[in-house]
Write an enzyme that holds these catalytic residues in place. Structure first.
Site, PDB file in Angstrom:
ATOM      1  N   ASP A 143       0.808  -1.225   0.000  1.00 42.93           N
ATOM      2  CA  ASP A 143       0.000   0.000   0.000  1.00 42.93           C
ATOM      3  C   ASP A 143       0.842   1.276   0.000  1.00 42.93           C
ATOM      4  OD1 ASP A 143      -2.440  -1.326  -0.049  1.00 42.93           O
ATOM      5  OD2 ASP A 143      -2.418  -1.612   2.122  1.00 42.93           O
ATOM      6  N   MET A 189      -5.848  -2.965  -5.393  1.00 47.51           N
ATOM      7  CA  MET A 189      -5.961  -2.797  -3.949  1.00 47.51           C
ATOM      8  C   MET A 189      -5.691  -1.346  -3.542  1.00 47.51           C
ATOM      9  SD  MET A 189      -4.327  -6.326  -2.469  1.00 47.51           S
ATOM     10  CE  MET A 189      -5.396  -7.741  -2.165  1.00 47.51           C
ATOM     11  N   ARG A 191      -7.012   0.581   0.205  1.00 44.66           N
ATOM     12  CA  ARG A 191      -8.223   0.834   0.977  1.00 44.66           C
ATOM     13  C   ARG A 191      -8.416   2.331   1.200  1.00 44.66           C
ATOM     14  NH1 ARG A 191      -7.037  -2.894   4.160  1.00 44.66           N
ATOM     15  NH2 ARG A 191      -8.493  -4.572   3.693  1.00 44.66           N
ATOM     16  N   GLU A 246      -9.872  -0.137  -4.877  1.00 44.86           N
ATOM     17  CA  GLU A 246     -10.974  -0.805  -4.179  1.00 44.86           C
ATOM     18  C   GLU A 246     -11.639   0.120  -3.155  1.00 44.86           C
ATOM     19  OE1 GLU A 246      -9.613  -4.052  -1.641  1.00 44.86           O
ATOM     20  OE2 GLU A 246      -7.865  -2.920  -1.007  1.00 44.86           O
ATOM     21  N   LEU A 297      -3.525 -11.705  -7.007  1.00 42.98           N
ATOM     22  CA  LEU A 297      -2.586 -11.858  -8.117  1.00 42.98           C
ATOM     23  C   LEU A 297      -1.575 -10.715  -8.110  1.00 42.98           C
ATOM     24  CD1 LEU A 297      -4.691 -13.020 -11.202  1.00 42.98           C
ATOM     25  CD2 LEU A 297      -3.966 -14.323  -9.203  1.00 42.98           C
ATOM     26  N   ARG A 299      -0.490  -8.801  -5.597  1.00 41.20           N
ATOM     27  CA  ARG A 299       0.485  -8.717  -4.510  1.00 41.20           C
ATOM     28  C   ARG A 299       1.316  -9.990  -4.372  1.00 41.20           C
ATOM     29  NH1 ARG A 299      -2.992  -8.971   1.185  1.00 41.20           N
ATOM     30  NH2 ARG A 299      -2.668 -11.207   1.425  1.00 41.20           N
TER      31      ARG A 299
END
Lengths: 420, 420
Positions: A143, A189, A191, A246, A297, A299
């Site tokens: 991240d 990804m 958050r 996401e 996939l 990460r």
């Protein structure tokens, strides 16, 4: 009697967290005279609590040599947030018992923000107990949201995967757009921070190049504007590529796709924003849409890791041993950008754990273009530095040959413990 | 006056359809004295109907040299099924006008089953018209579902991507399974044939290895059995990896996930079976599930193409020119398995177009284990042959440097045409 080492992997794994483990293990063997045993916790801090310790010297050297190029967390990871040690003493007392029993004097914890918080708590608790232990947090998160460090190991490789995948899928949808699919959506990804979605932006050279719209969690999702943009872009270029984080939220601060599930840290388990966007476009504009959700996939994609990223991850493990030898403690290691003359250079440094625990570094405003859907030149340069170089795994029978560790734990000496 | 060539790409693109184009173009330049111009249709057969012809000699040699390693369809593809020429004469008459006007005497069409059908119709129509033209179908489909040919170019590379991605994501979920995600579902393409889902099976060496459950369209999906299996596997191994074909159907012969959308061939646009399975597992077993839908990423993933696949695709293009030079017509080129002494070897051959049009080759029974969820040793060997070797693209600035063609069409000579 020389102190033993405890190392463990925590939180969501990355393509290069094992490279950090490899760096640490290699440096340990080179500096063996300063240390006792190197124990790796099975499934993160759980391995300490359950007294499930892997003696690294029992693993095959051949397999350990493959660790640098193996994705996932080879020793198992965990999502387990320790409460404040003043409120929930049992777990910390157990850690104390296990560490004392096994003469553990070095604690290396390899994880993201929550794991750095754990390292900090462990450090403070042992200090109060008067038990001398070196506590070092090793950063890891795709991240890229840890503060102080210029970037996080894991991010560069996933960014390279996303940039490459976006480029490839864009060529695909462009080929199909005349008579079939006009829109492609890639969900990635992220958050709360848009670092991963932003990474797709590096492939855009001129206006009209994909990705056309990057949807960041830092920017409120506005349905009407989005639909208008998709239409304009498709009319102009014949196709439209969207890369969506996401974690995008609407004006009511609600995730566009919240499955309702919470993990043990209390975080929402997201996923599935691409189909939501797809349905939206199909219903409003009648275009044929294709969408992909790369999920694990991205990460785990060690096959397309960034060389810079792998080298940084490995160096962090290396340096952790050197710092520990010099009794540097209560720190998280960091990557410093020491570029000069426009050439990207980096070094390893460290910062106090108090400064990093529970702080999330989002994409800065200067990295996002005013329209909210593209990244700036500065952002592009930042990301590009981190995705340079390839570091391919070996292939056998057509697929990568990754490390297979035994992960056999040593004989327990303490009574079993039930997690509190 | 030497005849000109028309080549075009049709249907869903693959990581290696441009390698076939590259093979054809390279062989054309080597055999230039036998042919006139090489025109490539912009967006498949549409390029012929709209008189949008790209003169290949106007493209940069540098970019053409990159074509072999570039995914997507560099000249644009189309999904356009021509009706029977006796029923819908206008389109065929237009083809005739364009081909005659531009002295096109060679028709190469690069596509899957529907495109071979088109090639066959074109061939028969021109024969009736008494217009001499060499018609050769070049196979291409990641679905591997064309008959006669031992395998289809495109399949090996996507199979390699799926095997690698499944292996990588399996290491990820295994690391997380103790305290978090226990189930990972990968959805792959494959509407009626399970070749792609099956490819994940090559990474399984011993019982307990992932993938644990492969869901094939050839096998009816039974919810209760599936749920029981997922539970058993998770109890036994701590985690469970499922690879699902988009085309799986329940006992009522209904796709588990049918978006309701139809493409111009009348095929259902599928996608989204992974979230359906995820919801099912979460509701019945309460496990935390992660899922990925690789969609276009899988069929555009040139960065992890199979060397065997690239070589076969390129050779097909090469051979097409050689066969055309020798007036071989009304055929689809095929790949023949000529292995000897257990070593995989192949050669290029051809078969009559009548034999291939509209026949779909499914996964044979002998390739599926009796339990319906795994592949046999024979299947594994078949797939393994096709995924061997890497053929990396060049990287610049951290991502692949793919060909950028101008795709400038020549001046039109005929009045505009409205597609019938």
């Amino acid at each position: 009697m020389k102190g033993n080492i405890f190392y463990a992997q925590s939180g969501g794994v990355t393509p290069v967290i094992n490279a950090t483990a490899a760096g640490l293990i290699d440096a340990y063997f080179r500096n063996k005279k300063y240390f006792g045993k190197l124990y790796v916790g099975r499934n993160g801090i759980l391995g300490a609590l359950k007294e499930e310790l892997i003696d690294i010297s029992t693993e095959s050297k051949t397999e350990l040599a493959l660790l640098r190029k193996t994705p996932g967390g080879a020793f198992g990871s965990c999502r387990l947030k320790l409460n404040d040690y003043r409120k929930s003493k049992a777990n910390f007392q157990r850690l104390y018992d296990v560490f004392r029993e096994h003469n553990i004097k070095y604690f290396f914890y390899n994880g993201g923000g929550d794991s750095q918080d754990t390292t900090n708590k462990v450090s403070k608790f042992f200090k109060e107990k008067g038990y001398p232990i070196v506590c070092i947090g090793l950063p890891k998160t795709i991240d890229n949201d840890l503060p102080i460090t210029d970037n996080c190991p894991g991010y560069g490789s996933v960014a390279k995967y996303i940039a490459t995948s976006t480029l490839e899928a864009s060529l695909d949808v462009k080929s199909m757009s005349e008579t079939s699919t006009k829109i492609f959506i890639l969900e990635v990804m992220g958050r709360h921070a848009g670092w991963l979605a932003a990474s797709a932006g590096v492939i855009k050279k001129v206006s009209g190049d994909p990705p056309h719209l990057i949807l960041l969690p830092e920017i409120e999702f506005k349905e009407k504007v989005f639909i208008r943009k998709v239409k304009e872009i498709t009319n102009k270029y014949g196709y439209c590529v969207v890369v969506a984080s996401e974690g995008i939220k609407n004006g009511k601060n609600k995730f566009l796709s919240d499955s309702g599930f919470r993990d043990s840290f209390g975080h929402a388990q997201l996923g599935g924003v691409a189909p939501v966007l797809s349905r939206l476009i199909t219903s409003k504009l009648k275009y044929k849409v294709h969408w992909a959700v790369s999920d694990y996939l991205q990460r785990a994609a060690r096959h397309i890791a960034s060389k810079v990223d792998v080298n940084q991850a490995y160096s962090l493990g290396n340096k952790a041993i050197i710092y520990a030898k010099n009794d540097i403690t209560d720190v998280m290691l960091t990557i410093k950008n020491i570029s000069s003359n426009g050439k990207y250079k980096w070094s390893i440094s460290y910062t106090n754990l108090d400064k990093v625990a529970n702080i999330e570094k989002k994409l800065p405003k200067k990295f996002i273009k005013k329209n909210g859907y593209e990244i700036t030149k500065q952002c592009k340069e930042y990301i590009q530095n981190l995705i340079i170089g390839e570091d391919y795994p070996a292939y056998v029978s057509g697929y990568p040959r990754y490390a297979k560790l035994k992960c056999k734990t040593i004989k327990k000496r303490l009574p079993p413990y039930k997690l509190k």
